[in-house]
Design an enzyme around this catalytic site. Structure first.
Site, PDB file in Angstrom:
ATOM      1  N   SER A   1       0.836  -1.197   0.000  1.00 53.84           N
ATOM      2  CA  SER A   1       0.000   0.000   0.000  1.00 53.84           C
ATOM      3  C   SER A   1       0.874   1.250   0.000  1.00 53.84           C
ATOM      4  CB  SER A   1      -0.916   0.026   1.222  1.00 53.84           C
ATOM      5  OG  SER A   1      -1.517   1.306   1.299  1.00 53.84           O
TER       6      SER A   1
ATOM      7  N   HIS B   1      -0.898  -1.165  -4.473  1.00 50.48           N
ATOM      8  CA  HIS B   1      -2.189  -0.869  -3.846  1.00 50.48           C
ATOM      9  C   HIS B   1      -2.296   0.638  -3.605  1.00 50.48           C
ATOM     10  CE1 HIS B   1      -5.805  -2.005  -1.581  1.00 50.48           C
ATOM     11  NE2 HIS B   1      -5.472  -1.050  -0.718  1.00 50.48           N
TER      12      HIS B   1
ATOM     13  N   ASP C   1      -4.730   3.694  -2.296  1.00 46.20           N
ATOM     14  CA  ASP C   1      -5.898   3.999  -1.472  1.00 46.20           C
ATOM     15  C   ASP C   1      -6.395   5.408  -1.730  1.00 46.20           C
ATOM     16  OD1 ASP C   1      -6.203   1.638   0.309  1.00 46.20           O
ATOM     17  OD2 ASP C   1      -4.120   2.120   0.804  1.00 46.20           O
TER      18      ASP C   1
ATOM     19  N   MET D   1      -9.048   8.215  -0.747  1.00 45.00           N
ATOM     20  CA  MET D   1      -9.968   8.572   0.349  1.00 45.00           C
ATOM     21  C   MET D   1     -10.491   9.980   0.154  1.00 45.00           C
ATOM     22  SD  MET D   1      -7.686   7.252   3.523  1.00 45.00           S
ATOM     23  CE  MET D   1      -6.935   5.619   3.525  1.00 45.00           C
TER      24      MET D   1
ATOM     25  N   HIS E   1      -8.077   1.094  -4.640  1.00 43.97           N
ATOM     26  CA  HIS E   1      -9.082   0.867  -3.597  1.00 43.97           C
ATOM     27  C   HIS E   1      -9.764   2.199  -3.298  1.00 43.97           C
ATOM     28  CE1 HIS E   1      -9.680  -0.244   0.980  1.00 43.97           C
ATOM     29  NE2 HIS E   1     -10.826  -0.118   0.340  1.00 43.97           N
TER      30      HIS E   1
ATOM     31  N   MET F   1     -12.146   4.524  -1.382  1.00 41.13           N
ATOM     32  CA  MET F   1     -12.917   4.742  -0.148  1.00 41.13           C
ATOM     33  C   MET F   1     -13.601   6.087  -0.303  1.00 41.13           C
ATOM     34  SD  MET F   1     -10.014   3.214   2.340  1.00 41.13           S
ATOM     35  CE  MET F   1      -8.837   3.283   0.994  1.00 41.13           C
TER      36      MET F   1
ATOM     37  N   MET G   1     -11.809  -5.765   4.401  1.00 39.23           N
ATOM     38  CA  MET G   1     -11.079  -4.846   5.278  1.00 39.23           C
ATOM     39  C   MET G   1     -10.864  -5.521   6.631  1.00 39.23           C
ATOM     40  SD  MET G   1     -10.260  -2.160   3.656  1.00 39.23           S
ATOM     41  CE  MET G   1      -9.436  -1.475   5.107  1.00 39.23           C
TER      42      MET G   1
ATOM     43  N   GLY H   1      -9.422   3.999   6.393  1.00 39.29           N
ATOM     44  CA  GLY H   1      -9.137   5.419   6.614  1.00 39.29           C
ATOM     45  C   GLY H   1      -7.678   5.691   6.944  1.00 39.29           C
ATOM     46  N   PHE H   2      -7.017   4.733   7.558  1.00 36.04           N
ATOM     47  CA  PHE H   2      -5.642   4.979   8.005  1.00 36.04           C
ATOM     48  C   PHE H   2      -4.799   3.716   7.898  1.00 36.04           C
ATOM     49  CE2 PHE H   2      -8.632   7.619  10.287  1.00 36.04           C
ATOM     50  CZ  PHE H   2      -8.115   8.896  10.089  1.00 36.04           C
ATOM     51  N   GLY H   3      -3.510   3.932   7.653  1.00 39.08           N
ATOM     52  CA  GLY H   3      -2.560   2.829   7.745  1.00 39.08           C
ATOM     53  C   GLY H   3      -2.157   2.636   9.204  1.00 39.08           C
ATOM     54  N   GLY H   4      -1.467   1.556   9.467  1.00 33.48           N
ATOM     55  CA  GLY H   4      -0.879   1.349  10.784  1.00 33.48           C
ATOM     56  C   GLY H   4      -1.831   0.962  11.895  1.00 33.48           C
TER      57      GLY H   4
ATOM     58  N   ASP I   1      -6.916  -6.503   3.612  1.00 37.28           N
ATOM     59  CA  ASP I   1      -6.296  -5.181   3.709  1.00 37.28           C
ATOM     60  C   ASP I   1      -6.441  -4.609   5.115  1.00 37.28           C
ATOM     61  OD1 ASP I   1      -5.349  -2.624   3.229  1.00 37.28           O
ATOM     62  OD2 ASP I   1      -6.992  -2.041   1.892  1.00 37.28           O
ATOM     63  N   GLY I   2      -5.292  -4.374   5.767  1.00 33.60           N
ATOM     64  CA  GLY I   2      -5.290  -3.692   7.056  1.00 33.60           C
ATOM     65  C   GLY I   2      -4.607  -4.492   8.146  1.00 33.60           C
ATOM     66  N   GLY I   3      -3.507  -3.971   8.656  1.00 31.93           N
ATOM     67  CA  GLY I   3      -2.819  -4.618   9.769  1.00 31.93           C
ATOM     68  C   GLY I   3      -2.172  -5.948   9.424  1.00 31.93           C
TER      69      GLY I   3
ATOM     70  N   GLY J   1       0.931  -2.103   4.202  1.00 35.41           N
ATOM     71  CA  GLY J   1       1.476  -0.744   4.093  1.00 35.41           C
ATOM     72  C   GLY J   1       2.597  -0.541   5.080  1.00 35.41           C
ATOM     73  N   SER J   2       2.221  -0.253   6.333  1.00 38.99           N
ATOM     74  CA  SER J   2       3.238   0.091   7.326  1.00 38.99           C
ATOM     75  C   SER J   2       4.209  -1.060   7.573  1.00 38.99           C
ATOM     76  CB  SER J   2       2.586   0.555   8.629  1.00 38.99           C
ATOM     77  OG  SER J   2       1.578  -0.337   8.995  1.00 38.99           O
TER      78      SER J   2
HETATM   79  C1  DX5 Z   1      -6.705   1.577   5.025  1.00 39.80           C
HETATM   80  C2  DX5 Z   1      -6.178   1.232   3.666  1.00 39.80           C
HETATM   81  C3  DX5 Z   1      -5.052   0.282   3.680  1.00 39.80           C
HETATM   82  C4  DX5 Z   1      -3.844   0.746   4.453  1.00 39.80           C
HETATM   83  C5  DX5 Z   1      -3.188  -0.477   5.008  1.00 39.80           C
HETATM   84  O1  DX5 Z   1      -7.895   2.261   4.915  1.00 39.80           O
HETATM   85  O2  DX5 Z   1      -7.199   0.646   2.865  1.00 39.80           O
HETATM   86  O3  DX5 Z   1      -4.692  -0.124   2.368  1.00 39.80           O
HETATM   87  O4  DX5 Z   1      -2.918   1.477   3.696  1.00 39.80           O
HETATM   88  O5  DX5 Z   1      -2.145  -0.088   5.824  1.00 39.80           O
HETATM   89  P1  DX5 Z   1      -1.532  -1.043   6.907  1.00 39.80           P
HETATM   90  O6  DX5 Z   1      -0.973  -2.239   6.195  1.00 39.80           O
HETATM   91  O7  DX5 Z   1      -0.494  -0.195   7.546  1.00 39.80           O
HETATM   92  O8  DX5 Z   1      -2.648  -1.431   7.856  1.00 39.80           O
HETATM   93 ZN    ZN Z   2      -6.581  -0.266   0.922  1.00 38.95          ZN
END
Ligand code: DX5
Ligand code: ZN
Length: 215
Positions: free
Chosen positions: A7, A32, A34, A36, A65, A67, A136, A141-144, A174-176, A196-197
């Site tokens: 991501s 990927h 994102d 938003m 993706h 959002m 999801m 909305g956010f990474g990490g 997707d996510g964490g 992502g992170s």
């Molecule tokens: C969150 C995004 C993800 C995000 C994942 O809304 O859809 O793609 O970047 O980031 P990590 O892997 O850090 O959870």
């Molecule tokens: Zn995403």
């Protein structure tokens, strides 16, 4: 073999080209991206100019993706920007069947994403038309953020639905996502992992991608 979709939300926006090249030269399969809008999710990321710029250098398909609310308004724009997969949120589409058909008619692969609270059973009547389902595993909305473990059960249920319907949809999570949960996601039936992170905050992102790929 599982596919990895890093991501770019966690990339260095002041030096995107370096991160794009890192992904080009890694074992990653997709980019990927994102998008938003500050309405569907409480954050704003980037839009068409950034996607087009990434597309100029990316040597792997763009996994976009969305959002955003009212994605139908912008399907052409995402096609022009270079999207290969275009994924919309179930919760943002009043006429999901029409949206999916429009994405496919534009020559893109159609994906639908479900928020953590949305059951996979709601896809029963559209699963045969989908190329991708993005589950999801955090609130978008956010990474990490921290991975929500109930996602694993959703993957099993979705996989069963896909097999029963003879659908060719891929399952993306997707996510964490990191090395503590990747194997259980793969075993449950995930085809694509977004991270992502975990990738971009690691000391050696190329190696981290290779590690995820080889689970
Ligand atoms: C969150 C995004 C993800 C995000 C994942 O809304 O859809 O793609 O970047 O980031 P990590 O892997 O850090 O959870
Ligand atoms: Zn995403």
């Amino acid at each position: 073999m599982i596919q990895i979709s890093p991501s770019m939300l966690s990339a260095n926006f002041a030096d995107l080209k370096t991160d794009i090249e890192m992904i080009n030269n890694s074992e990653a399969d997709l980019f990927h991206l994102d998008v938003m809008d500050g309405v569907f999710v409480p954050n704003i990321s980037f839009g068409f100019p950034v996607i087009s710029a990434i597309n100029k250098y990316a040597k792997k398909p763009l996994d976009v993706h969305l959002m955003i609310v009212e994605p139908d308004k912008y399907i052409d724009n995402f096609k022009s920007a270079g999207a290969h997969y275009l994924t919309v949120h179930y919760e943002a589409c009043r006429h999901l069947h029409r949206t999916v058909q429009t994405i496919k008619n534009q020559g893109m692969k159609a994906g639908v994403s479900l928020n953590p609270h949305t059951p996979v059973s709601l896809l029963e009547n559209i699963i045969g038309d989908l190329d991708l389902v993005l589950l999801m595993s955090v609130n978008p909305g956010f990474g990490g953020q921290k991975f929500i473990p109930e996602t694993v059960l959703k993957i099993y249920k979705l996989k069963e639905m896909i097999l029963q319907n003879g659908s060719s949809a891929l399952i993306e999570v997707d996510g964490g996502v990191d090395n503590t949960n990747a194997l259980s996601l793969k075993q449950a039936g995930a085809d694509i992992l977004v991270a992502g992170s975990y990738i971009f905050k690691s000391d050696d992102p190329t190696k981290t991608i290779a590690g995820l790929k080889s689970i």
